[in-house]
Design an enzyme around this catalytic site. Structure first.
Site, PDB file in Angstrom:
ATOM      1  N   GLY A  14       0.599 -49.323 -84.236  1.00 42.00           N
ATOM      2  CA  GLY A  14      -0.117 -48.851 -83.074  1.00 42.00           C
ATOM      3  C   GLY A  14      -1.403 -48.123 -83.389  1.00 42.00           C
ATOM      4  O   GLY A  14      -2.181 -48.524 -84.260  1.00 42.00           O
ATOM      5  N   TYR A 160       8.224 -36.460 -70.955  1.00 39.55           N
ATOM      6  CA  TYR A 160       7.100 -36.992 -71.727  1.00 39.55           C
ATOM      7  C   TYR A 160       5.835 -36.200 -71.407  1.00 39.55           C
ATOM      8  O   TYR A 160       5.079 -35.825 -72.310  1.00 39.55           O
ATOM      9  CB  TYR A 160       6.897 -38.472 -71.422  1.00 39.55           C
ATOM     10  CG  TYR A 160       5.741 -39.080 -72.185  1.00 39.55           C
ATOM     11  CD1 TYR A 160       5.794 -39.211 -73.571  1.00 39.55           C
ATOM     12  CD2 TYR A 160       4.598 -39.522 -71.530  1.00 39.55           C
ATOM     13  CE1 TYR A 160       4.733 -39.765 -74.281  1.00 39.55           C
ATOM     14  CE2 TYR A 160       3.531 -40.079 -72.227  1.00 39.55           C
ATOM     15  CZ  TYR A 160       3.606 -40.194 -73.604  1.00 39.55           C
ATOM     16  OH  TYR A 160       2.556 -40.732 -74.308  1.00 39.55           O
TER      17      TYR A 160
END
Length: 289
Positions: A14, A160
């Site tokens: 990523g 999150y």
């Protein structure tokens, strides 16, 4: 000139991998701190193709384990005299409820608390910049000071958001404390906008369907991180993200953040909470021994 050393968590995939590609091409010595060392070694082989002369070290690091974090930090301190660039990149996103072996909510542990301890453990050998990865999601939550581990009413979205808000606030408060101590090290935060990375594997299905239309390639998402890491124009305490519509994509620029993140009292409370949870205390008094 002495070769600069960069340490990146989650460097094998990523955004971390895209940042790593640019750094090895710019002749940084690279420390890849990764949970899966087999995948990291495969990524290292790809990086070597970009720069056959690159010096790359792979170290195992599980950010969800305080034991792993402390063992990792001990090894780095034994093997390296300086870290010029620390990029706290690794993370998980919107995972099902899980407590780590240390009793921390998984996203808080991986995204924030692990990086809090790593940064403090390496403070004496840090020489340049600390970059903490935040997110547009930092606006999704405040810090739950009384129940940071979501023991009641878990929301993976809010958890999150809390973890990414904590990363942003940590960078801002760390920069204030470094400056007050007289250190030349600066800390700042960056976010990639909406980027096509493996973090999407945990999001709701409707977002996965939208991924091809919303998300920019990971190499574009890496640009704000690289700007924060390498630009000579950067100052400590800044927040870098894409300059386009809603900061979803665009060129790297200084961007705004939430009022909660801006509040210095909130930042001090978060810092105290992190020290209480991890049992790790920062020492800014002995940076020049």
């Amino acid at each position: 000139m002495q070769q600069k050393v960069a340490l990146i968590t989650g460097a094998n995939a990523g955004l971390g991998f895209e940042v790593s590609k640019v750094l090895v091409q710019n002749n940084f010595r690279l420390i890849m701190a990764c949970r899966d060392t087999d995948k990291a070694l495969l990524a290292k082989a790809q990086l070597i193709k970009l720069n056959p002369n690159a010096l790359i070290d792979v170290f195992e690091l599980d950010l969800a384990s305080q034991q792993s974090i402390r063992f990792f930090a001990k090894r780095i301190l034994e093997d390296f005299e300086r870290i010029d660039l620390l990029i706290n990149n690794a993370g998980v996103m919107m995972t099902p409820y899980e407590l780590t072996e240390d009793g921390f909510e998984l996203q808080l542990a991986t995204n924030f608390l692990g990086h809090f301890v790593i940064t403090g453990s390496l403070l004496k050998i840090l020489k340049g910049r600390v970059i903490c990865l935040s997110s547009l999601a930092h606006r999704w939550s405040e810090i739950r000071l009384k129940d940071p581990n979501f023991t009641k009413g878990y929301s993976k979205r809010a958890a999150y958001g809390q973890s990414k808000l904590a990363c942003l606030m940590f960078a801002l408060e760390l920069n204030r404390r470094l400056k007050a101590s007289g250190s030349d090290v600066i800390a700042l935060a960056a976010h990639p906008g909406i980027s096509n990375t493996n973090l999407f594997k945990s999001v709701p299905k409707f977002l996965k369907w939208l991924q091809p239309f919303l998300a920019q390639p990971s190499e574009e998402g890496a640009k704000p991180i690289l700007y924060a890491a390498l630009s000579p124009k950067i100052k400590g305490g800044e927040y870098i993200g894409p300059d386009g519509f809603k900061e979803w994509r665009g060129k790297p620029a200084k961007v705004a953040y939430s009022d909660f993140a801006r509040n210095k009292q909130n930042a001090r409370r978060l810092w105290d909470l992190a020290e209480q949870l991890t049992g790790f205390k920062y020492d800014f008094n002995n940076l020049y021994e």
